[in-house]
Design an enzyme around this catalytic site. Structure first.
Site, PDB file in Angstrom:
ATOM      1  N   GLU B 295       0.826  -1.209   0.000  1.00 45.10           N
ATOM      2  CA  GLU B 295       0.000   0.000   0.000  1.00 45.10           C
ATOM      3  C   GLU B 295       0.867   1.269   0.000  1.00 45.10           C
ATOM      4  O   GLU B 295       0.467   2.297  -0.533  1.00 45.10           O
ATOM      5  CB  GLU B 295      -0.933  -0.027   1.223  1.00 45.10           C
ATOM      6  CG  GLU B 295      -2.211   0.744   1.038  1.00 45.10           C
ATOM      7  CD  GLU B 295      -3.241   0.441   2.128  1.00 45.10           C
ATOM      8  OE1 GLU B 295      -2.876   0.496   3.323  1.00 45.10           O
ATOM      9  OE2 GLU B 295      -4.407   0.165   1.789  1.00 45.10           O
ATOM     10  N   HIS B 324       7.536 -26.850   0.870  1.00 42.92           N
ATOM     11  CA  HIS B 324       6.738 -27.902   0.235  1.00 42.92           C
ATOM     12  C   HIS B 324       5.561 -27.322  -0.543  1.00 42.92           C
ATOM     13  O   HIS B 324       4.586 -28.017  -0.803  1.00 42.92           O
ATOM     14  CB  HIS B 324       6.235 -28.888   1.288  1.00 42.92           C
ATOM     15  CG  HIS B 324       7.344 -29.629   1.958  1.00 42.92           C
ATOM     16  ND1 HIS B 324       7.723 -30.895   1.589  1.00 42.92           N
ATOM     17  CD2 HIS B 324       8.202 -29.264   2.945  1.00 42.92           C
ATOM     18  CE1 HIS B 324       8.743 -31.289   2.337  1.00 42.92           C
ATOM     19  NE2 HIS B 324       9.055 -30.325   3.170  1.00 42.92           N
ATOM     20  N   LYS B 438     -14.212   2.158  -3.055  1.00 42.98           N
ATOM     21  CA  LYS B 438     -15.061   2.684  -1.977  1.00 42.98           C
ATOM     22  C   LYS B 438     -16.271   3.401  -2.554  1.00 42.98           C
ATOM     23  O   LYS B 438     -17.400   3.214  -2.095  1.00 42.98           O
ATOM     24  CB  LYS B 438     -14.268   3.679  -1.120  1.00 42.98           C
ATOM     25  CG  LYS B 438     -13.426   3.043  -0.040  1.00 42.98           C
ATOM     26  CD  LYS B 438     -12.880   4.138   0.890  1.00 42.98           C
ATOM     27  CE  LYS B 438     -11.713   3.614   1.702  1.00 42.98           C
ATOM     28  NZ  LYS B 438     -11.087   4.671   2.518  1.00 42.98           N
TER      29      LYS B 438
END
Lengths: 470, 470
Positions: B295, B324, B438
């Site tokens: 960010e 793994h 938003k």
């Protein structure tokens, strides 16, 4: 007739793939067009995949007798045990964790026993000593069933856990055979030897089935059944998805389309594959996918032995949470990723947002909606905002999260991965790149036969103190 | 004198950065050389960072009076409550979770109350309705303290949670003021208005401090103190790190070196930053770092307003577990990443691997070692194998995981991030790219003032059914 055998249920529970936000129509010039996915490489890969499918081990779902064996074993464990612990790593752990998270209560271990209906559940996929100590603080080994999972029986981490467990049980006067179930190859390897000598209960992993493709085998199904999940519904979901993936046309086969789109994007410089479910229950599904995608497709050589050094790096994210962590980068950063959302039509809870703080309009508008509406709106809004910024994204929709849709999802990703391997012309089923690290570990711990490796390591550049800041 | 005030302790607990595996001496031509990091861009960034530091809010650690206020509040909560719940998202959640995981028992909530010594702890950083329902299944709101954290008070997710909580408490005849603590801006925003009206206890976030840099503020410190963590030691660790980061020479300032190396690698096409701690306790530190790095540095414009579209994508991994899962790709895949390990010298538990199965040499060699040796060997082996494959990697070492080293680590990453922002010449402290999503959410939910946005969305291409596979 079980619900998963009913055509109406199957139709209602079809998972869907919406790729509109991958296309030029929605994202502009950085998007794909339909013909891109009809290029010869994708068609040929579809033909090859089709020809090979019968030999791919993951396409052979477990038979009825195996399921019955697992169910019988699980029923006994549910009656007898307070805790069920998986010792395994990689493919032996990620599937069990993802399915448990998807299909059980989000605070399963904290529920009272009667609400759980089965033992508490732990998957121990690391050798951090603090973690082993912490586990022993919360379980009573005498009331615990341990499932040791390693196909080869040579996984150092799991075998070290098995050695610690063996000693612990013996020290407490407990019978190893009563407390340990081995999930391993039926014939080869160390664990089957040990299991036979000690008389352990065993489940077998098909010898040609790799760890990361083994969730729909005894590896994943025992823990699921122990936690009360209907494993026949999971397997039926996978079988249903198989019937949906029969076309050789990428535009009619959602797994091939998924694989082709990711590979086409990778070819265009998008070396990052973000997997972002909008559901806490699916958070660990992104971890399971990350292994499948990374380990299957991250390869140095193709089938011809040419150096290709391919692979798209999976990134795990969670909606809406990571909108407040990663989405800034996804919207504004470089054109180096494809974002795949997983949406859920109907959550298993309904939480209204009440009318409160009506004097503050900036907050009050949320009242009268529900968390269900909010999370759905945010998923749509994030995909929309990314598309508007020219960033390709797509969404897999699950009508709801249940054993049938999870079975579909697992099989869908497995097929998409195997298909992508065909596009890249690589072996999607091996992992030769982890040998170097394993051998170096063996050398450091003095395993017989690795003396030369130890010499090589001793002779390697030691580095400079100037490059160690302290 | 507290231990963290003692010079011997401070010296023994210095965290270290080993970059040998980044350098040509160890990884060959794909490595860096010393002079690369002395290029003018890195020196100038160091000068700028130095000039700006006094204004960077995260460099101003909380004062004694604030710490005392937090400690007093926490002591009361520890006495009175069975559970402590954080409602927050992004920077309000990732720090609290990471510090809790680092410094508390790995099965903290499952311990009996007397072993915990404090309330059970939950961080609710999503609006998934299933998660809210699951939380309410395991807490008794009447015995719970809720910490609602949002600086602006306009975070939809957190405010929706606050509305649900308010109604829930009122419906049960409970006093909101008794059960809710607001952590927010002292003057601006919706939450401070609500807090004043309801008479809530409050803690203040410095108005210039962004969420992702706020762990060492009341945002992170209250929950840490409630769980019994010594917050003065954490802050002292950060202050100690600050004294260690005074040089303008990148080779003498580990945070600047960290930032410079990542940016130099990014410039050379390594757009992926893997963070891979070898400790379960540090797993969520990688999540906290992922927000900070993504960010802060994922930005479309530089300070001059030119389009740069920069940003390195953080990838979270866990050692040894992800050996793994991901290491196959890291070793054999494209040259597109830098791997940063976090190692621990001394774990807080010692777990020996007993001599067992001595008739099977392939397993028996592990006996006589310990999990501590095994995890350390695997860390070394993985770094070695990557270097041998020409893949740059580095390791941050913590002498042990404690409040003092965690304080150092947090501050180190914050400074490295801010410095990298200077290298890129971008604003590392804003997040304009999340506005689009938003606004689209507001429009969908009918928030007043977003009618035009709604029209825009209604007019956007709807996509084709042919691109929806079902």
């Amino acid at each position: 007739m079980k619900r998963y055998e009913q055509p109406d249920f199957q139709q209602a529970m079809r998972i869907r793939l919406d790729v509109n936000h991958m296309m030029q129509e929605c994202v502009g010039e950085k998007g794909l067009c339909k013909a891109d996915l009809q290029a010869p490489c994708y068609q040929k890969a579809a033909e090859r995949a089709h020809a090979k499918r019968a030999q791919w081990a993951f396409c052979h779902l477990p038979e009825d007798a195996v399921l019955t064996q697992i169910e019988t074993m699980a029923a006994q464990i549910r009656r007898q045990c307070e805790a069920f612990v998986v010792f395994g790593i990689g493919g032996s752990a990620l599937g069990p964790m993802a399915v448990h998270q998807a299909l059980q209560h989000l605070h399963y271990n904290e529920l009272p026993a009667e609400k759980r209906g089965g033992p508490r559940f732990y998957v121990e996929d690391n050798v951090d000593p603090e973690r082993m100590a912490a586990l022993l603080d919360v379980i009573d080994p005498g009331k615990t069933c341990f499932n040791v999972i390693t196909k080869s029986g040579s996984t150092s981490e799991t075998m070290a856990q098995m050695m610690i467990l063996t000693r612990l049980l013996k020290d407490r006067g407990l019978d190893v055979a009563e407390h340990v179930i081995a999930t391993t190859d039926a014939e080869k390897g160390n664990l089957i030897q040990i299991a036979k000598r000690l008389g352990l209960r065993t489940l077998y992993v098909p010898s040609d089935l790799g760890g990361r493709f083994s969730e729909l085998s005894p590896v994943g199904l025992l823990s699921a059944a122990v936690c009360g999940i209907d494993i026949r519904e999971m397997v039926a979901g996978a079988a249903f998805m198989d019937t949906r993936l029969q076309s050789q046309d990428v535009w009619e086969n959602m797994a091939y389309l998924e694989g082709a789109m990711q590979m086409e994007c990778m070819r265009r410089g998008r070396n990052i594959a973000v997997m972002m479910p909008y559901a806490d229950s699916l958070k660990l599904m992104a971890d399971w996918y990350a292994q499948l995608w990374a380990e299957s497709l991250g390869k140095r050589y193709n089938w011809q032995g040419d150096v290709v050094a391919v692979g798209q790096t999976p990134v795990k994210a969670l909606g809406v949470t990571d909108q407040h962590s990663q989405v800034q980068l996804y919207v504004e950063g470089p054109d180096d990723k494809v974002v795949t959302f997983i949406g859920v039509d109907a959550y298993r809870a309904q939480v209204p947002i009440p009318l409160e703080y009506e004097q503050i309009p900036d907050v009050a508008f949320l009242g009268g909606h529900s968390l269900n509406e909010l999370i759905a709106a945010e998923l749509f809004a994030t995909g929309y905002a990314l598309a508007k910024a020219g960033k390709p994204n797509k969404t897999i929709f699950l009508p709801e999260v249940n054993a049938f849709t999870i079975g579909q999802l697992l099989y869908f990703f497995e097929m998409a991965t195997a298909y992508a391997g065909e596009v890249l012309d690589i072996n999607a089923f091996d992992q030769p790149g982890v040998e170097g690290g394993k051998q170096a570990t063996y050398a450091l711990l003095g395993k017989p036969g690795f003396e030369v490796k130890k010499q090589e390591m001793d002779a390697a550049p030691k580095g400079k103190d100037a490059y160690r800041l302290a």
